[in-house]
Scaffold this motif. Structure first.
Motif, PDB file in Angstrom:
ATOM      1  N   THR A  72       0.799  -1.089  -0.078  1.00  0.00           N
ATOM      2  CA  THR A  72      -0.103  -0.096   0.133  1.00  0.00           C
ATOM      3  C   THR A  72       0.809   1.355   0.058  1.00  0.00           C
ATOM      4  OG1 THR A  72      -1.440  -1.132   1.104  1.00  0.00           O
ATOM      5  CG2 THR A  72      -1.795   0.958   1.075  1.00  0.00           C
ATOM      6  N   PHE A  73       1.890   1.388   0.799  1.00  0.00           N
ATOM      7  CA  PHE A  73       2.720   2.400   1.019  1.00  0.00           C
ATOM      8  C   PHE A  73       3.704   2.816  -0.247  1.00  0.00           C
ATOM      9  CE2 PHE A  73       6.261   4.833   3.107  1.00  0.00           C
ATOM     10  CZ  PHE A  73       5.754   5.960   3.445  1.00  0.00           C
ATOM     11  N   VAL A  74       4.652   1.850  -0.530  1.00  0.00           N
ATOM     12  CA  VAL A  74       5.414   2.212  -1.249  1.00  0.00           C
ATOM     13  C   VAL A  74       4.950   2.135  -2.773  1.00  0.00           C
ATOM     14  CG1 VAL A  74       7.465   1.119  -2.491  1.00  0.00           C
ATOM     15  CG2 VAL A  74       7.103   0.896   0.065  1.00  0.00           C
ATOM     16  N   ASP A  75       3.939   1.343  -3.058  1.00  0.00           N
ATOM     17  CA  ASP A  75       3.239   1.250  -4.607  1.00  0.00           C
ATOM     18  C   ASP A  75       2.502   2.409  -4.819  1.00  0.00           C
ATOM     19  OD1 ASP A  75       4.857  -1.104  -4.747  1.00  0.00           O
ATOM     20  OD2 ASP A  75       2.987  -2.364  -4.844  1.00  0.00           O
ATOM     21  N   ILE A  76       1.828   3.011  -4.087  1.00  0.00           N
ATOM     22  CA  ILE A  76       0.929   4.130  -4.174  1.00  0.00           C
ATOM     23  C   ILE A  76       1.337   5.232  -5.440  1.00  0.00           C
ATOM     24  CG2 ILE A  76       1.739   5.669  -2.332  1.00  0.00           C
ATOM     25  CD1 ILE A  76      -2.085   4.978  -3.270  1.00  0.00           C
ATOM     26  N   THR A  77       2.338   5.499  -5.285  1.00  0.00           N
ATOM     27  CA  THR A  77       2.902   6.523  -6.187  1.00  0.00           C
ATOM     28  C   THR A  77       2.836   6.035  -7.748  1.00  0.00           C
ATOM     29  OG1 THR A  77       5.411   5.669  -6.103  1.00  0.00           O
ATOM     30  CG2 THR A  77       4.498   7.708  -4.637  1.00  0.00           C
ATOM     31  N   GLU A  78       3.105   4.824  -7.910  1.00  0.00           N
ATOM     32  CA  GLU A  78       3.123   4.057  -9.202  1.00  0.00           C
ATOM     33  C   GLU A  78       1.536   3.936  -9.699  1.00  0.00           C
ATOM     34  OE1 GLU A  78       5.399   4.474 -11.176  1.00  0.00           O
ATOM     35  OE2 GLU A  78       6.803   4.605  -9.498  1.00  0.00           O
ATOM     36  N   LYS A  79       0.766   3.476  -8.622  1.00  0.00           N
ATOM     37  CA  LYS A  79      -0.683   3.299  -8.622  1.00  0.00           C
ATOM     38  C   LYS A  79      -1.651   4.638  -8.883  1.00  0.00           C
ATOM     39  CE  LYS A  79      -0.537  -1.412  -6.809  1.00  0.00           C
ATOM     40  NZ  LYS A  79      -1.018  -2.138  -5.668  1.00  0.00           N
ATOM     41  N   GLU A  80      -1.167   5.674  -8.397  1.00  0.00           N
ATOM     42  CA  GLU A  80      -2.034   6.733  -8.611  1.00  0.00           C
ATOM     43  C   GLU A  80      -2.213   7.368 -10.060  1.00  0.00           C
ATOM     44  OE1 GLU A  80      -0.443   9.699  -5.552  1.00  0.00           O
ATOM     45  OE2 GLU A  80      -1.993   9.243  -4.327  1.00  0.00           O
ATOM     46  N   ARG A  81      -0.888   7.226 -10.522  1.00  0.00           N
ATOM     47  CA  ARG A  81      -0.913   7.863 -11.945  1.00  0.00           C
ATOM     48  C   ARG A  81      -1.534   7.304 -13.253  1.00  0.00           C
ATOM     49  NH1 ARG A  81       5.160   8.273 -10.969  1.00  0.00           N
ATOM     50  NH2 ARG A  81       5.378  10.187  -9.226  1.00  0.00           N
ATOM     51  N   ARG A  82      -2.200   7.853 -13.890  1.00  0.00           N
ATOM     52  CA  ARG A  82      -2.847   7.254 -14.810  1.00  0.00           C
ATOM     53  C   ARG A  82      -2.011   7.343 -16.282  1.00  0.00           C
ATOM     54  NH1 ARG A  82      -4.919   3.623 -12.354  1.00  0.00           N
ATOM     55  NH2 ARG A  82      -6.577   4.208 -10.960  1.00  0.00           N
ATOM     56  N   TYR A  83      -1.461   6.477 -16.759  1.00  0.00           N
ATOM     57  CA  TYR A  83      -0.820   6.775 -18.306  1.00  0.00           C
ATOM     58  C   TYR A  83      -1.595   5.914 -19.616  1.00  0.00           C
ATOM     59  CZ  TYR A  83       3.093   6.928 -14.665  1.00  0.00           C
ATOM     60  OH  TYR A  83       3.800   7.350 -13.692  1.00  0.00           O
ATOM     61  N   LYS A  84      -1.004   6.795 -20.476  1.00  0.00           N
ATOM     62  CA  LYS A  84      -1.616   6.369 -21.714  1.00  0.00           C
ATOM     63  C   LYS A  84      -1.235   4.888 -21.957  1.00  0.00           C
ATOM     64  CE  LYS A  84      -2.100   7.816 -26.673  1.00  0.00           C
ATOM     65  NZ  LYS A  84      -1.606   8.718 -27.603  1.00  0.00           N
ATOM     66  N   ARG A  85      -2.144   4.124 -22.601  1.00  0.00           N
ATOM     67  CA  ARG A  85      -1.732   2.456 -22.821  1.00  0.00           C
ATOM     68  C   ARG A  85      -0.654   2.506 -23.777  1.00  0.00           C
ATOM     69  NH1 ARG A  85      -4.193  -2.457 -21.937  1.00  0.00           N
ATOM     70  NH2 ARG A  85      -3.982  -4.137 -23.459  1.00  0.00           N
ATOM     71  N   GLY A  86       0.272   1.720 -23.451  1.00  0.00           N
ATOM     72  CA  GLY A  86       1.480   1.704 -24.496  1.00  0.00           C
ATOM     73  C   GLY A  86       2.537   2.582 -24.182  1.00  0.00           C
ATOM     74  N   ALA A  87       2.501   3.623 -23.376  1.00  0.00           N
ATOM     75  CA  ALA A  87       3.280   4.808 -23.408  1.00  0.00           C
ATOM     76  C   ALA A  87       4.615   4.213 -22.433  1.00  0.00           C
ATOM     77  CB  ALA A  87       2.794   6.053 -22.400  1.00  0.00           C
ATOM     78  N   ARG A  88       5.981   4.983 -22.825  1.00  0.00           N
ATOM     79  CA  ARG A  88       6.857   4.830 -22.340  1.00  0.00           C
ATOM     80  C   ARG A  88       6.881   4.711 -20.512  1.00  0.00           C
ATOM     81  NH1 ARG A  88      12.438   4.555 -24.009  1.00  0.00           N
ATOM     82  NH2 ARG A  88      13.714   4.584 -22.586  1.00  0.00           N
ATOM     83  N   ALA A  89       6.005   5.949 -20.285  1.00  0.00           N
ATOM     84  CA  ALA A  89       5.900   5.995 -18.904  1.00  0.00           C
ATOM     85  C   ALA A  89       5.166   4.741 -18.132  1.00  0.00           C
ATOM     86  CB  ALA A  89       5.175   7.319 -18.582  1.00  0.00           C
ATOM     87  N   GLN A  90       4.138   4.409 -18.738  1.00  0.00           N
ATOM     88  CA  GLN A  90       3.311   3.306 -18.475  1.00  0.00           C
ATOM     89  C   GLN A  90       4.192   2.008 -18.030  1.00  0.00           C
ATOM     90  OE1 GLN A  90       0.670   1.090 -20.725  1.00  0.00           O
ATOM     91  NE2 GLN A  90      -0.559   0.603 -19.220  1.00  0.00           N
ATOM     92  N   GLY A  91       5.068   1.742 -19.005  1.00  0.00           N
ATOM     93  CA  GLY A  91       6.163   0.691 -18.966  1.00  0.00           C
ATOM     94  C   GLY A  91       7.216   0.895 -17.668  1.00  0.00           C
ATOM     95  N   LYS A  92       7.593   2.089 -17.484  1.00  0.00           N
ATOM     96  CA  LYS A  92       8.398   2.324 -16.512  1.00  0.00           C
ATOM     97  C   LYS A  92       7.721   2.245 -15.210  1.00  0.00           C
ATOM     98  CE  LYS A  92      11.190   5.949 -14.380  1.00  0.00           C
ATOM     99  NZ  LYS A  92      10.571   6.298 -13.170  1.00  0.00           N
TER     100      LYS A  92
END
Length: 108
Positions: A72-92
């Motif tokens: 819950t605590f560590v993963d929240i920064t990655e789970k909060e964001r919404r990325y365009k499907r297939g975007a480089r940022a989503q992969g990261k």
């Protein structure tokens, strides 16, 4: 100078795994020591491979709680964001979640 936090390098992967493992360990130990009111000792029984002459106090690190808290605590920064499907940022972001999981599993 190259910014490894943006590029998704082996070094940043290691940093994510290490941070997740460290948080899981610290929370697990704090539970056992009674420093957190929301948890306590692990419910595990005496390990079967523990030598008979060692005294088992019955209160081990609460690894289950540390694992769940870290998810819950560590993963929240990655789970909060919404990325365009297939975007480089989503992969990261998915890679960071994977590395966080690897760190949690090492701490267990």
């Amino acid at each position: 100078m190259r910014d490894f936090s943006i590029s998704g390098s082996r070094e940043s992967a290691f940093a994510h795994a290490l941070a997740a493992a460290g948080v899981a360990y610290a929370i697990s130990r704090a539970c056992k020591d009674g420093q957190l009111s929301s948890c306590g000792c692990s419910r595990m029984r005496r390990p079967k491979d523990l030598r008979k002459d060692w005294v088992w106090g019955g209160c081990g690190d609460n690894l289950e709680y540390g694992y769940k808290f870290t998810q819950t605590f560590v993963d929240i920064t990655e789970k909060e964001r919404r990325y365009k499907r297939g975007a480089r940022a989503q992969g990261k972001s998915l890679m960071n979640l994977h590395n966080n999981e690897a760190g949690r599993r090492v701490s267990r």
